[in-house]
Design a protein around this motif. Structure first.
Motif, PDB file in Angstrom:
ATOM      1  N   ILE A 164     -29.337-177.488  16.760  1.00 37.07           N
ATOM      2  CA  ILE A 164     -30.090-177.495  18.009  1.00 37.07           C
ATOM      3  C   ILE A 164     -31.058-176.316  17.997  1.00 37.07           C
ATOM      4  N   ARG A 165     -32.349-176.593  18.106  1.00 38.44           N
ATOM      5  CA  ARG A 165     -33.342-175.531  18.035  1.00 38.44           C
ATOM      6  C   ARG A 165     -34.128-175.343  19.333  1.00 38.44           C
ATOM      7  N   ASN A 166     -34.088-176.326  20.225  1.00 36.64           N
ATOM      8  CA  ASN A 166     -34.825-176.254  21.484  1.00 36.64           C
ATOM      9  C   ASN A 166     -33.857-176.084  22.641  1.00 36.64           C
ATOM     10  N   LEU A 167     -33.980-174.958  23.340  1.00 42.90           N
ATOM     11  CA  LEU A 167     -33.070-174.642  24.423  1.00 42.90           C
ATOM     12  C   LEU A 167     -33.838-174.332  25.700  1.00 42.90           C
ATOM     13  N   SER A 168     -33.270-174.749  26.826  1.00 43.85           N
ATOM     14  CA  SER A 168     -33.727-174.324  28.141  1.00 43.85           C
ATOM     15  C   SER A 168     -32.567-173.601  28.803  1.00 43.85           C
ATOM     16  N   ILE A 169     -32.857-172.469  29.415  1.00 45.82           N
ATOM     17  CA  ILE A 169     -31.796-171.687  30.052  1.00 45.82           C
ATOM     18  C   ILE A 169     -32.108-171.557  31.539  1.00 45.82           C
ATOM     19  N   SER A 170     -31.159-171.995  32.353  1.00 51.93           N
ATOM     20  CA  SER A 170     -31.302-171.886  33.798  1.00 51.93           C
ATOM     21  C   SER A 170     -30.886-170.488  34.228  1.00 51.93           C
ATOM     22  N   VAL A 171     -31.786-169.773  34.911  1.00 52.91           N
ATOM     23  CA  VAL A 171     -31.519-168.384  35.290  1.00 52.91           C
ATOM     24  C   VAL A 171     -31.761-168.186  36.786  1.00 52.91           C
ATOM     25  N   ASN A 172     -31.048-167.217  37.339  1.00 58.76           N
ATOM     26  CA  ASN A 172     -31.214-166.849  38.740  1.00 58.76           C
ATOM     27  C   ASN A 172     -30.772-165.397  38.915  1.00 58.76           C
ATOM     28  N   HIS A 173     -29.446-165.158  38.993  1.00 59.02           N
ATOM     29  CA  HIS A 173     -28.905-163.812  39.196  1.00 59.02           C
ATOM     30  C   HIS A 173     -29.241-162.922  38.002  1.00 59.02           C
ATOM     31  N   PHE A 174     -29.937-161.799  38.245  1.00 55.16           N
ATOM     32  CA  PHE A 174     -30.360-160.888  37.187  1.00 55.16           C
ATOM     33  C   PHE A 174     -31.104-161.629  36.070  1.00 55.16           C
ATOM     34  N   LEU A 195     -35.625-172.102  33.055  1.00 52.58           N
ATOM     35  CA  LEU A 195     -35.670-172.851  34.302  1.00 52.58           C
ATOM     36  C   LEU A 195     -35.299-171.860  35.399  1.00 52.58           C
ATOM     37  N   ARG A 196     -36.289-171.450  36.163  1.00 57.27           N
ATOM     38  CA  ARG A 196     -36.099-170.333  37.091  1.00 57.27           C
ATOM     39  C   ARG A 196     -35.763-170.821  38.496  1.00 57.27           C
ATOM     40  N   GLU A 197     -34.531-170.547  38.919  1.00 59.56           N
ATOM     41  CA  GLU A 197     -34.130-170.799  40.293  1.00 59.56           C
ATOM     42  C   GLU A 197     -34.561-169.602  41.147  1.00 59.56           C
ATOM     43  N   THR A 198     -34.294-169.670  42.434  1.00 53.04           N
ATOM     44  CA  THR A 198     -34.544-168.528  43.310  1.00 53.04           C
ATOM     45  C   THR A 198     -33.244-168.125  43.978  1.00 53.04           C
ATOM     46  N   ALA A 199     -33.167-166.874  44.375  1.00 53.70           N
ATOM     47  CA  ALA A 199     -31.961-166.384  45.036  1.00 53.70           C
ATOM     48  C   ALA A 199     -31.682-167.161  46.314  1.00 53.70           C
ATOM     49  N   GLU A 200     -32.734-167.628  46.981  1.00 58.04           N
ATOM     50  CA  GLU A 200     -32.573-168.355  48.238  1.00 58.04           C
ATOM     51  C   GLU A 200     -32.150-169.807  48.018  1.00 58.04           C
ATOM     52  N   ASN A 201     -32.303-170.302  46.785  1.00 56.80           N
ATOM     53  CA  ASN A 201     -32.027-171.718  46.526  1.00 56.80           C
ATOM     54  C   ASN A 201     -31.311-171.913  45.193  1.00 56.80           C
ATOM     55  N   PRO A 202     -30.064-171.426  45.089  1.00 57.67           N
ATOM     56  CA  PRO A 202     -29.314-171.674  43.858  1.00 57.67           C
ATOM     57  C   PRO A 202     -29.054-173.167  43.696  1.00 57.67           C
ATOM     58  N   LEU A 203     -29.175-173.662  42.468  1.00 56.58           N
ATOM     59  CA  LEU A 203     -29.191-175.107  42.251  1.00 56.58           C
ATOM     60  C   LEU A 203     -27.896-175.671  41.686  1.00 56.58           C
ATOM     61  N   GLY A 204     -26.858-174.850  41.545  1.00 51.70           N
ATOM     62  CA  GLY A 204     -25.602-175.385  41.044  1.00 51.70           C
ATOM     63  C   GLY A 204     -25.644-175.654  39.559  1.00 51.70           C
ATOM     64  N   ALA A 206     -26.164-178.495  38.020  1.00 52.25           N
ATOM     65  CA  ALA A 206     -27.011-179.602  37.570  1.00 52.25           C
ATOM     66  C   ALA A 206     -28.409-179.560  38.164  1.00 52.25           C
ATOM     67  N   GLY A 207     -28.581-178.928  39.320  1.00 54.60           N
ATOM     68  CA  GLY A 207     -29.863-178.989  40.010  1.00 54.60           C
ATOM     69  C   GLY A 207     -31.036-178.486  39.200  1.00 54.60           C
ATOM     70  N   SER A 208     -30.801-177.486  38.370  1.00 53.53           N
ATOM     71  CA  SER A 208     -31.926-176.936  37.599  1.00 53.53           C
ATOM     72  C   SER A 208     -32.422-177.911  36.530  1.00 53.53           C
ATOM     73  N   LEU A 209     -31.656-178.959  36.221  1.00 53.72           N
ATOM     74  CA  LEU A 209     -32.141-179.966  35.274  1.00 53.72           C
ATOM     75  C   LEU A 209     -33.408-180.628  35.789  1.00 53.72           C
ATOM     76  N   THR A 210     -33.578-180.661  37.109  1.00 58.47           N
ATOM     77  CA  THR A 210     -34.779-181.288  37.675  1.00 58.47           C
ATOM     78  C   THR A 210     -36.026-180.458  37.420  1.00 58.47           C
ATOM     79  N   LEU A 211     -35.855-179.217  36.955  1.00 53.28           N
ATOM     80  CA  LEU A 211     -36.995-178.362  36.638  1.00 53.28           C
ATOM     81  C   LEU A 211     -37.482-178.552  35.206  1.00 53.28           C
ATOM     82  N   LEU A 212     -36.795-179.384  34.427  1.00 52.99           N
ATOM     83  CA  LEU A 212     -37.214-179.654  33.056  1.00 52.99           C
ATOM     84  C   LEU A 212     -38.547-180.394  33.038  1.00 52.99           C
TER      85      LEU A 212
END
Length: 351
Positions: A164-174, A195-204, A206-212
């Motif tokens: 696996i060479r292509n990665l997406s990382i969902s980040v929020n806290h720090f 995939l950048r979430e916001t502190a006001e809207n953590p996505l759980g 699976a939610g950040s998958l929609t940012l792909l």
């Protein structure tokens, strides 16, 4: 070549060593005793330096052998082998069997130069890790160190070692700390986007998958791997993908048997409260969700855009809509680092 072809005795000549190394394509040969136990290694660089210093092709290699080289025991995870090679900037390492004999030689090209898979992996690294208390007050949980590396780097090396060479990382806290540590992934042999979430809207989970990128979640896109960033685990990602595709499932969940000994005597009785059985401290076995998934990419379209959702919830959506959800057993070690006790166990297992 067979392993015997790149095993040498100390009385072998410089020419013998050149021949073995050239034929094996490992860049080194192992020097062993009569019982085939490792004495040391010799590389093509060692041989060239020997010739420059005046050695002849017919001279024995004994003076030029590197004694007590770095090795790995049989069964070492690919991620740990890749970590060793990366840290020491070496291209090959002998694998030693329990009896001290040379079992094989791992090469960097074998670990990361195999088939590159088209699948993307998404690592969920946005959680606060509150159960770890003060340990995550100033550092995100994925950057807590186990065996000299942040947890998330072990996850990444595991994936890279499996093609696996292509990665997406969902980040929020720090998030900034994680991005600063991992960068674009080139240091670890992969390409990373965030995939950048916001502190006001953590996505759980699976939610950040929609940012792909929509191209990654189209019906024609290959299946996605989705996994948590706080796992110390060994699994064959390529096999998981193959078996997911062969099963016809829309979502495949990694599962593992969890055993728990009840610390009390367990009593069973009937409707009339007549005791029918007493089991003293029985062991219960259940199958648990490991936080590792392979999903058809188009499933992401079922999730509400940029709103909280979970992977177990996505599995339930699949079941409700008649899509198949399958289980994939993980037999090797697995530790979900959620508490200080789990972290201590992971650090102990990595020793």
């Amino acid at each position: 070549m067979m392993i015997a072809d790149y095993l040498l005795r100390e009385h072998a000549t410089v020419l013998d060593a050149f021949t073995a190394i050239d034929g094996s394509a490992t860049g080194l040969a192992c020097v062993v005793d009569d019982a085939r136990k490792l004495v040391g290694v010799i590389t093509d660089g060692d041989l060239r330096r020997a010739l420059i210093s005046g050695a002849r092709l017919e001279d024995p290699i004994a003076p030029h052998v590197k004694r007590a080289p770095r090795t790995v025991p049989t069964g070492t995870a690919r991620a740990h082998i890749l970590d060793l090679m990366t840290a020491l900037r070496i291209n090959a390492v002998p694998e030693i069997a329990p009896d001290g004999t040379v079992a094989s030689i791992h090469t960097l090209s074998e670990i990361i130069g195999g088939a590159v898979l088209p699948n993307r992996a998404v690592i969920m690294a946005g959680g606060k890790g509150t159960r770890l208390g003060a340990l995550t007050r100033h550092v995100p949980k994925p950057l807590i160190t186990v065996a000299g590396r942040p947890i998330i780097e072990w996850v990444i090396l595991q994936l890279v070692g499996n093609g696996i060479r292509n990665l997406s990382i969902s980040v929020n806290h720090f998030a900034e700390q994680i991005e600063a540590r991992l960068g674009d992934g080139s240091r670890l042999g992969c390409s990373i986007d965030y995939l950048r979430e916001t502190a006001e809207n953590p996505l759980g989970t699976a939610g950040s998958l929609t940012l792909l990128d929509p191209a990654v979640t189209s019906a024609q896109a290959p299946p996605l791997l989705v996994l948590n960033a706080d796992l110390l685990v060994e699994f064959d990602a390529a096999r998981l993908i193959r078996e997911h595709e062969a099963s016809g499932a829309a979502l495949t969940m990694g599962v593992k048997t969890y055993r728990h000994t009840v610390p009390f005597g367990v009593v069973e009785y009937d409707e009339e409260r007549t005791i029918t059985a007493v089991s003293e401290k029985p062991e219960l076995a259940v199958e648990i969700n490991t936080g590792i998934y392979c999903i058809d990419a188009e499933l992401v379209r079922l999730l509400p855009y940029n709103r909280p959702s979970t992977m177990p919830g996505l599995a339930e959506q699949c079941l409700d809509s008649g899509r198949r959800v399958s289980a994939w057993a993980i037999d090797a070690g697995w530790i979900d680092i959620g508490t200080p006790h789990d972290l201590a166990r992971a650090q102990g297992a990595a020793q």
